[in-house]
Scaffold this motif. Structure first.
Motif, short mmCIF file in Angstrom:
data_model
loop_
_atom_site.label_atom_id
_atom_site.label_comp_id
_atom_site.label_asym_id
_atom_site.label_seq_id
_atom_site.Cartn_x
_atom_site.Cartn_y
_atom_site.Cartn_z
N GLY A 153 2.47 74.72 19.74
CA GLY A 153 1.92 73.50 19.17
C GLY A 153 1.04 73.75 17.96
N VAL A 154 0.45 72.67 17.50
CA VAL A 154 -0.45 72.72 16.35
C VAL A 154 -1.59 71.73 16.59
CG1 VAL A 154 0.93 71.01 15.09
CG2 VAL A 154 -0.66 72.48 13.85
N ASP A 155 -2.81 72.15 16.26
CA ASP A 155 -3.99 71.30 16.29
C ASP A 155 -4.50 71.15 14.87
OD1 ASP A 155 -3.94 71.23 19.10
OD2 ASP A 155 -5.17 73.04 19.24
N LEU A 156 -4.83 69.92 14.50
CA LEU A 156 -5.33 69.64 13.16
C LEU A 156 -6.66 68.92 13.27
CD1 LEU A 156 -4.76 69.55 10.06
CD2 LEU A 156 -3.77 67.29 10.45
N VAL A 157 -7.68 69.44 12.57
CA VAL A 157 -9.01 68.85 12.55
C VAL A 157 -9.42 68.61 11.11
CG1 VAL A 157 -11.43 69.12 13.20
CG2 VAL A 157 -9.63 70.05 14.68
#
Length: 620
Positions: free
Chosen positions: A478-482
């Protein structure tokens, strides 16, 4: 494969904010490696929730707070005090280590944590560390770590709040400081009549579960510190909470809890050497009531000794050493165990390098659990400051989770049989983190791959008792974007977006109750004595299993979007009015299924619908 369209849209939206921004992002210090360091020098993906964030949001429990963090999905079985499955990067709740002041707060019987019963008024800040961190923290830190630091208030305050479902809350803090001595105390009591958390089949006669499911929590905490840099600082942190929660079930319909953590510590830092030694005691007690004359108790007691040191070879290079002895005891539980107590001795060594251009980290750890053998874990990480504000970080590590004492040694359960031959679950995690920040904004994207082998699952035997085995594998990508921005009008924007593929490696099916796509977007604005925050929370489609008349089957729950509004007004310098409306549009949805009606329609765990809370706070 990651959904490129969703990711591209999230990044485009994030970058579009930057043209308005003109403020610096706040400097933050974290303790992800068990010593203080600037957030930008940590080689893991970390989110920090401060005390000011908590007070600005006006949320009423920890779960609501964490559900806004990138990579976290909190699936509730109803409202306050109900069971919660918290999925970090799609992993099982048991694969996230939860600490209060460094003390484990999971149930050693089942491996579950009691986040829902940790009172917000006792919290100073929360650090959420994503990725495998077993080399630092040991067992359970497969998906990450949630480290809760108890209150360190600098003011005397009292706060009163009232809200929907006859909710009431009173909180107080006190502080005192003189010379080398500092004292902080907190206390609180909250209560709600609740609501009926499960949809009922209209064709079923009214029974004991056709009622409101209430909840209360009483708590108190104390922090003492004495000393200075020369002699070191002695500290005592103590937190206690007790209460009761009602729910709907075939047998028990309520539970009582008594939890506490105590930690005595000493730390001293010099130019070359920093040392920290501590001894902690914790207890988690959950008593199921209403099922029989003899209530079932699940009790975990823990004692832990820890010594940590950090030696600075040069300004850029430091070495760390850690030794921890942990004892876990479930002997006060109702169930009988062939072994009710176990010890673990761990030793870890690490090296950390930071010369402003390059970051590097190597940590090796060995854990020796009674009955389960030795588990060796490591973390390797490297980071590069590419240009001013732009950094790229890579980390790779291993992790494990020791079986619970119930899985291996319970001998009189009516539903489960033990398996003394269980091995620890093992995991490998890799991720790349790209961060860019300047005077205008901060953006962080983390792409990860986490694989768990020897996953423990329960299989029924011929007598329909469930036996645990190491037979599964699960893959998480997955990928997390902040994104954090303050535009030219003084409006703060925060975007937390995630995509996760959480699959059973054998069937290639998405794991239950995990949405692939989640997004939380918050805008907030301060006008002199007034601040307001509007939050959009979106959760994509999720799978869930339903038990019906024809056996079990899988259903897809539709996506949903809710809006939450919070506001605060400070007047007369010391008074503050607080307000919050959750689910502004009164959106009807449910996160999880609770069964099947006689006509074949689904029954679900109901969210509480639109809720309103108002309060007043006085600082003196």
């Amino acid at each position: 494969m990651l959904n490129k369209t969703a990711l591209s849209a999230a990044i485009t939206a994030a970058l579009s904010f930057s043209v308005f921004a003109d403020q610096n992002i706040e400097h933050i210090t974290v303790t992800a490696n068990k010593f203080e360091q600037p957030l930008e020098s940590a080689l893991a993906a970390i989110s920090v929730i401060s005390r000011s964030d908590i007070e600005k949001s006006n949320v009423q429990d920890v779960v609501s707070l964490l559900d806004n963090v990138a990579g976290i999905q909190a699936v509730r079985n109803g409202g306050f005090g109900q069971s919660v499955s918290l999925f970090l990067r799609g992993n099982d709740a048991k694969h996230t280590l939860v600490l209060v002041d460094g003390v484990r707060v999971t149930d050693a019987n089942s491996g579950d944590n009691s986040l829902t019963n940790i009172p917000l008024n006792s919290i100073e800040r929360i650090e959420i560390i994503r990725g495998a961190k077993a080399a630092i923290y040991g067992s359970d830190a497969i998906a990450g770590v949630i480290n809760i630091i108890s209150r360190e208030g600098n003011h005397n305050t009292i706060t009163l709040t009232s809200g929907s479902h006859n909710y009431s809350d009173i909180e107080a803090t006190a502080s005192y400081k003189k010379d080398k001595f500092t004292l902080s105390a907190n206390a609180g009591y909250s209560h709600t009549d609740g609501y009926d958390v499960i949809e009922k089949d209209p064709q079923v006669i009214v029974g004991k579960n056709h009622d409101r499911d209430g909840y209360y929590n009483g708590n108190a905490g104390l922090t003492l510190q004495y000393g200075d840099e020369q002699s070191g600082i002695f500290s005592l942190r103590s937190q206690y909470s007790e209460g009761e929660g009602e729910y709907d079930a075939w047998g028990s319909d309520a539970y009582r809890f008594h939890n506490y953590t105590n930690k005595l510590a000493w730390k001293r830092s010099s130019e070359k050497l920093s040392q920290h030694v501590s001894y902690s005691l914790g207890k988690e007690q959950n008593v199921q009531i209403g099922s029989s004359a003899d209530d079932n108790a699940y009790v975990t007691k823990r004692g832990q000794f820890e010594y940590q040191s950090q030696y600075h070879i040069s300004e850029a290079l430091s070495l760390t050493g850690n030794i921890t002895f942990l004892n876990e005891d479930v002997g006060e539980s109702t169930a009988t165990f062939s072994e009710s107590e176990r010890d673990n001795l761990s030793v870890a060594f690490g090296g950390f390098y930071n010369d402003e251009n390059w970051l590097a980290e190597v940590v090796l750890r060995t854990d020796d659990y009674d009955f389960h053998g030795r588990a060796n874990t490591y973390t390797l990480a490297l980071g590069k400051q590419v240009t001013d504000g732009l950094s790229v970080k890579f980390n790779h590590g291993s992790a494990f989770r020791a079986p619970s004492l119930s899985q291996t040694f319970v001998i009189d359960s009516p539903y489960y049989l033990p398996n003394a031959n269980l091995s620890p679950e093992e995991a490998k995690n890799s991720e790349i983190i790209v961060t860019y920040s300047d005077e205008r904004f901060r953006i962080e994207a983390a792409v990860y791959d986490n694989r768990i082998t020897d996953k423990i699952v329960y299989e029924p035997n011929s007598d329909w008792k469930y036996v645990p085995f190491n037979i599964e594998r699960a893959d998480f990508e997955g990928v997390d974007l902040v994104v954090e921005v303050e535009d030219s009008f003084g409006v703060e924007h925060t975007l937390n977006a995630s995509y996760v593929s959480a699959k059973d490696a054998k069937t290639q099916q998405q794991l239950q109750r995990r949405a692939r796509r989640t997004l939380t977007y918050t805008i907030s604005k301060t006008w002199q004595d007034v601040d307001a925050t509007l939050t959009l929370v979106h959760r994509g489609e999720r799978n869930d299993k339903v038990w019906g008349a024809q056996g079990s089957y899988t259903v897809t729950l539709p996506s949903y979007t809710v809006f939450n509004l919070a506001a605060n007004y400070t007047f007369f310098d010391r008074f503050k009015l607080t307000g919050r409306i959750e689910n502004l549009t009164d959106k009807r949805y449910f996160n999880a299924t609770a069964g099947e009606a006689k006509d074949g329609s689904l029954l679900g765990y109901k969210p509480p619908g639109r809720q309103a809370y108002v309060g007043v706070s006085y600082r003196f």
